[in-house]
Design a protein around this motif. Sequence first.
Motif, PDB file in Angstrom:
ATOM      1  N   LYS A 149       0.864  -1.043  -0.140  1.00 43.29           N
ATOM      2  CA  LYS A 149      -0.068   0.062  -0.088  1.00 43.29           C
ATOM      3  C   LYS A 149       0.804   1.181  -0.080  1.00 43.29           C
TER       4      LYS A 149
ATOM      5  N   SER B 268       5.151  -5.544  10.630  1.00 45.54           N
ATOM      6  CA  SER B 268       6.688  -5.206  10.732  1.00 45.54           C
ATOM      7  C   SER B 268       7.182  -5.337  11.842  1.00 45.54           C
TER       8      SER B 268
ATOM      9  N   ARG C 209       6.568   4.752   4.856  1.00 44.29           N
ATOM     10  CA  ARG C 209       5.415   5.198   4.241  1.00 44.29           C
ATOM     11  C   ARG C 209       5.122   6.567   4.437  1.00 44.29           C
TER      12      ARG C 209
HETATM   13  C1  LIG Z   1      -0.342  -1.363   6.638  1.00 46.71           C
HETATM   14  C2  LIG Z   1      -0.663  -2.502   7.083  1.00 46.71           C
HETATM   15  C3  LIG Z   1       0.051  -3.665   7.309  1.00 46.71           C
HETATM   16  C4  LIG Z   1       1.523  -3.496   7.250  1.00 46.71           C
HETATM   17  O1  LIG Z   1       2.067  -2.709   8.334  1.00 46.71           O
HETATM   18  P1  LIG Z   1       3.631  -2.432   8.392  1.00 46.71           P
HETATM   19  O2  LIG Z   1       3.725  -1.988   9.793  1.00 46.71           O
HETATM   20  O3  LIG Z   1       4.139  -1.548   7.418  1.00 46.71           O
HETATM   21  O4  LIG Z   1       4.278  -3.974   8.279  1.00 46.71           O
HETATM   22  C5  LIG Z   1      -0.577  -4.563   7.912  1.00 46.71           C
HETATM   23  N1  LIG Z   1      -1.730  -4.938   8.112  1.00 46.71           N
HETATM   24  C6  LIG Z   1      -2.769  -3.852   7.835  1.00 46.71           C
HETATM   25  C7  LIG Z   1      -4.005  -4.332   7.940  1.00 46.71           C
HETATM   26  C8  LIG Z   1      -2.135  -2.564   7.297  1.00 46.71           C
HETATM   27  O5  LIG Z   1      -3.089  -1.909   6.959  1.00 46.71           O
END
Ligand SMILES: *Cc1c(COP(=O)(O)O)cnc(C)c1O
Length: 229
Positions: free
Chosen positions: A45, A205, A229
């Motif tokens: 994303k 993460s 991001r």
């Molecule tokens: C953005 C998102 C992730 C990934 O998050 P990170 O901390 O960047 O790894 C995982 N699950 C959902 C539902 C998210 O919206």
Amino acid sequence: MTSPSQTGTSDGSPERLAAIHDRINLAAAAAGRAPGDISLIAVSKTFDAEAIVPVLEAGQRVFGENRVKESAFKWPGLRARYSGVELHLIGPLQTNKVKEALALFDVIQTLDRERLVNALVRERDAGTRLPRLFIQVNIGEEEQKAGVLPVEADAFITRCRDGLGLEIEGLMCIPPVDEDPAPHFRRLGEIARRNGLHKLSMGMSGDFEIAVAQGATHVRVGSAIFGHR
Ligand SMILES: *Cc1c(COP(=O)(O)O)cnc(C)c1O
């Protein structure tokens, strides 16, 4: 190629991807689990197609996105270039975007309310093949978060399966950011077990190793692969 929502600052890195696989394998071994039982969902994303290409080139095929529009912009082109992509919707789904979502996603992880489930059933009854489905549980009972409440989960799962004939693959959760995630992951596992569900999408993460220790079958890792991001 740019998208209006693009804010990512780096390309997905094959080295970071490999490091995440190593860490998953170590966490699995420590928990006495087979590494192959855990699927890494690379959460792309906010990153545009060109940032995703290096991760596809490195062999990754399972990806997660949280917005239908953004996915419609990025993924048809990427799928045309790379076969075997499996795309998971991990963000909230509005009922007016259900048709578009069904055309894009192989898995929808965010079933969280009756209205959405009914919209899916209408599409199925009209002949559309549904993707694989997970129910999102608001495991920390947070007001601002989507998902069915833990106390409502059993009834919602039963309604989906027995009432509407939907095949539910598993459960997904996002624990509160400022709490120890382990008890929340454990609780999601308990809800799954008592309902005969075998898949658990949990861990990001910052906490995917803890999630693996608690039985995650899908971990959703974004920034540790793609950068901030
Ligand atoms: C953005 C998102 C992730 C990934 O998050 P990170 O901390 O960047 O790894 C995982 N699950 C959902 C539902 C998210 O919206």
